[in-house]
Scaffold this motif. Structure first.
Motif, mmCIF file in Angstrom:
data_model
loop_
_atom_site.group_PDB
_atom_site.id
_atom_site.type_symbol
_atom_site.label_atom_id
_atom_site.label_comp_id
_atom_site.label_asym_id
_atom_site.label_seq_id
_atom_site.Cartn_x
_atom_site.Cartn_y
_atom_site.Cartn_z
ATOM 1 N N ILE A 156 0.846 -1.191 0.000
ATOM 2 C CA ILE A 156 0.000 0.000 0.000
ATOM 3 C C ILE A 156 0.884 1.244 0.000
ATOM 4 O O ILE A 156 1.746 1.405 0.869
ATOM 5 N N PHE A 157 0.654 2.111 -0.988
ATOM 6 C CA PHE A 157 1.391 3.368 -1.129
ATOM 7 C C PHE A 157 0.448 4.539 -0.895
ATOM 8 O O PHE A 157 -0.574 4.662 -1.577
ATOM 9 N N LEU A 158 0.786 5.380 0.059
ATOM 10 C CA LEU A 158 0.043 6.616 0.281
ATOM 11 C C LEU A 158 0.739 7.718 -0.504
ATOM 12 O O LEU A 158 1.874 8.103 -0.193
ATOM 13 N N ALA A 159 0.087 8.205 -1.563
ATOM 14 C CA ALA A 159 0.645 9.259 -2.415
ATOM 15 C C ALA A 159 0.175 10.603 -1.883
ATOM 16 O O ALA A 159 -1.003 10.948 -1.997
ATOM 17 N N VAL A 160 1.079 11.368 -1.294
ATOM 18 C CA VAL A 160 0.743 12.603 -0.599
ATOM 19 C C VAL A 160 1.191 13.809 -1.424
ATOM 20 O O VAL A 160 2.352 13.880 -1.844
ATOM 21 N N GLN A 161 0.275 14.744 -1.663
ATOM 22 C CA GLN A 161 0.635 15.990 -2.334
ATOM 23 C C GLN A 161 0.998 17.033 -1.282
ATOM 24 O O GLN A 161 0.167 17.425 -0.467
ATOM 25 N N GLY A 162 2.236 17.468 -1.314
ATOM 26 C CA GLY A 162 2.687 18.518 -0.419
ATOM 27 C C GLY A 162 2.559 19.881 -1.081
ATOM 28 O O GLY A 162 2.046 20.013 -2.191
ATOM 29 N N GLY A 163 3.027 20.931 -0.381
ATOM 30 C CA GLY A 163 2.977 22.277 -0.934
ATOM 31 C C GLY A 163 1.623 22.928 -0.765
ATOM 32 O O GLY A 163 0.744 22.427 -0.052
ATOM 33 N N THR A 164 1.448 24.042 -1.466
ATOM 34 C CA THR A 164 0.226 24.842 -1.312
ATOM 35 C C THR A 164 -0.644 24.871 -2.559
ATOM 36 O O THR A 164 -1.681 25.537 -2.577
ATOM 37 N N ASN A 165 -0.244 24.191 -3.608
ATOM 38 C CA ASN A 165 -1.055 24.154 -4.826
ATOM 39 C C ASN A 165 -2.388 23.467 -4.570
ATOM 40 O O ASN A 165 -2.521 22.628 -3.670
ATOM 41 N N ILE A 166 -3.377 23.798 -5.395
ATOM 42 C CA ILE A 166 -4.661 23.098 -5.342
ATOM 43 C C ILE A 166 -4.423 21.615 -5.637
ATOM 44 O O ILE A 166 -3.537 21.242 -6.399
ATOM 45 N N PHE A 167 -5.221 20.797 -5.008
ATOM 46 C CA PHE A 167 -5.066 19.350 -5.141
ATOM 47 C C PHE A 167 -5.260 18.911 -6.588
ATOM 48 O O PHE A 167 -6.204 19.322 -7.263
ATOM 49 N N ASN A 168 -4.342 18.060 -7.065
ATOM 50 C CA ASN A 168 -4.434 17.490 -8.404
ATOM 51 C C ASN A 168 -4.305 15.978 -8.262
ATOM 52 O O ASN A 168 -3.211 15.416 -8.316
ATOM 53 N N LEU A 336 4.738 8.295 0.156
ATOM 54 C CA LEU A 336 5.453 9.019 -0.903
ATOM 55 C C LEU A 336 4.908 10.441 -0.960
ATOM 56 O O LEU A 336 3.725 10.640 -1.228
ATOM 57 N N THR A 337 5.758 11.432 -0.703
ATOM 58 C CA THR A 337 5.329 12.832 -0.717
ATOM 59 C C THR A 337 5.885 13.533 -1.954
ATOM 60 O O THR A 337 7.081 13.441 -2.241
ATOM 61 N N PHE A 338 4.993 14.244 -2.671
ATOM 62 C CA PHE A 338 5.349 14.878 -3.936
ATOM 63 C C PHE A 338 5.063 16.377 -3.907
ATOM 64 O O PHE A 338 4.143 16.837 -3.221
ATOM 65 N N LEU A 339 5.834 17.107 -4.681
ATOM 66 C CA LEU A 339 5.490 18.469 -5.073
ATOM 67 C C LEU A 339 5.202 18.435 -6.565
ATOM 68 O O LEU A 339 6.018 17.926 -7.354
ATOM 69 N N LEU A 340 4.050 18.945 -6.959
ATOM 70 C CA LEU A 340 3.621 18.878 -8.350
ATOM 71 C C LEU A 340 3.801 20.222 -9.035
ATOM 72 O O LEU A 340 3.608 21.274 -8.425
ATOM 73 N N SER A 341 4.160 20.164 -10.310
ATOM 74 C CA SER A 341 4.354 21.384 -11.105
ATOM 75 C C SER A 341 3.344 21.405 -12.237
ATOM 76 O O SER A 341 3.091 20.381 -12.890
ATOM 77 N N GLU A 342 2.785 22.574 -12.482
ATOM 78 C CA GLU A 342 1.798 22.710 -13.552
ATOM 79 C C GLU A 342 2.459 22.490 -14.912
ATOM 80 O O GLU A 342 3.577 22.948 -15.149
#
Length: 349
Positions: A156-168, A336-342
């Protein structure tokens, strides 16, 4: 003569007493033998129940695995129960750990036999969603024993979006897919919402010849499918199919639209979406208010109507931009914590 009668009476009483004592002794001996036989029978049953072939999948040790993984698992697990009660009461992570023995760190489980399926469970999550921790606890509490009864090798992988961007959510799942495939050559990927809990373990979390919609009938919708192309909630797809459709679109910032866009991609590739019949693919949903950190995507309707298929070849896994911030192997799951880029994608004219 009186004394003779007295002696005869005494003699007869002695004989009667001896007879009674003899009968008591015989009965006691027989009872002791019966008890010993019963104890041996119970001991035999106990030893038989402790044999590896009859051990619950949640209590399998490394010794069991090392010995029995030489043989493939049965096509249908002997541990399946069918419809099961879903525990909707959140518990502490410590209590869940105590109730879920037999895991490797990172929330990985190997059955005692050689599994036919290697399954990565990807659960999208937002780090600021504190209220969702209860959803995660209920998911882990129910999903681990559910999957162990199916005798699949899973993690089981918990994919976590970090940062302040709107959730994607879609872009997060693309990013998690890219990373989990570096960890192991999984044969099946299950994208799983954190607030969805399966009710029937015959709803198999594996991949066959076509993508599989698992979360079909939800109590929130009175166990009816709202519309035919719905693929949200829980969905299983092979890496080959997922890469063929170029994953999810990266354009859906905010709530809604990404699952329908994904269904269009699957349909455009002529893949049939498989669903088990009622009552197998039933789910409980954790009721909650809409998240402020995940506002509705106001552009989703227009994108689905005019851009979805035209963007599919150029928007997805092949234009993904993210930064993997951290990887943490907890006992119950891998974080797993990610920062996403537009990203922008040019559509086909």
């Amino acid at each position: 003569m009186a004394w003779k009668s007295g002696r005869v009476g005494t003699f007869l009483m002695s004989v009667l007493t001896i007879g009674i004592l003899t009968l008591v002794f015989c009965f006691t001996s027989i009872h002791d033998i019966s008890l010993r036989n019963t104890e041996r029978t119970l001991q035999d049953l106990t030893e038989s129940a402790a044999k590896p072939s009859d051990v619950s999948p949640a209590t399998i040790s490394d010794a069991h695995i090392a010995y029995y993984r030489q043989e493939p698992c049965k096509p249908v697990s002997q541990f399946l129960k069918g419809r099961s009660w879903v525990n909707m009461v959140p518990q502490s992570f410590q209590n869940i750990e105590l109730g879920t023995p037999g895991l490797r760190h990172g929330g990985e489980h190997l059955p005692y036999c050689l599994s036919r399926h290697e399954v990565a469970i990807i659960v999208p999550f937002r780090d600021s969603q504190v209220s969702r921790l209860n959803h995660l606890k209920v998911l882990l509490l129910n999903l681990h024993p559910f999957l162990q009864r199916q005798e699949v090798h899973y993690r089981i992988f918990l994919a976590v979006q970090g940062g302040t961007n709107i959730f994607n959510k879609a872009m997060l799942m693309n990013s998690a897919y890219s990373e989990v495939m570096k960890i192991h050559n999984w044969t099946c990927i299950v994208f799983h919402d954190v607030d969805m809990y399966p009710e029937n373990d015959k709803n198999l979390y594996n991949c066959d010849h076509s993508p599989k919609h698992l979360g079909v009938y939800v109590d929130k919708f009175n166990y009816h499918l709202p519309y035919n192309i719905l693929v949200g909630g829980a969905f299983a797809i092979s890496p080959g199919h997922f890469e063929a459709v170029n994953g999810f679109s990266n354009q859906f910032w905010g709530w809604g639209g990404e699952d329908d866009d994904f269904a269009y991609r699957i349909r455009d590739h002529k893949y049939e979406i498989f669903r088990y019949p009622q009552p197998i693919p039933r789910y409980k949903m954790y009721q909650h208010n809409h998240d402020n950190v995940n506002p509705p995507n106001q552009d989703r309707v227009g994108f689905l109507a005019y851009k979805s298929i035209r963007f599919a070849k150029f928007d997805g896994l092949n234009n993904l931009r993210y930064n993997l911030v951290s990887t943490e192997n907890n006992y119950l799951f891998t974080n797993l914590t990610f920062l996403l880029s537009e990203v922008k994608a040019a559509a086909v004219p």
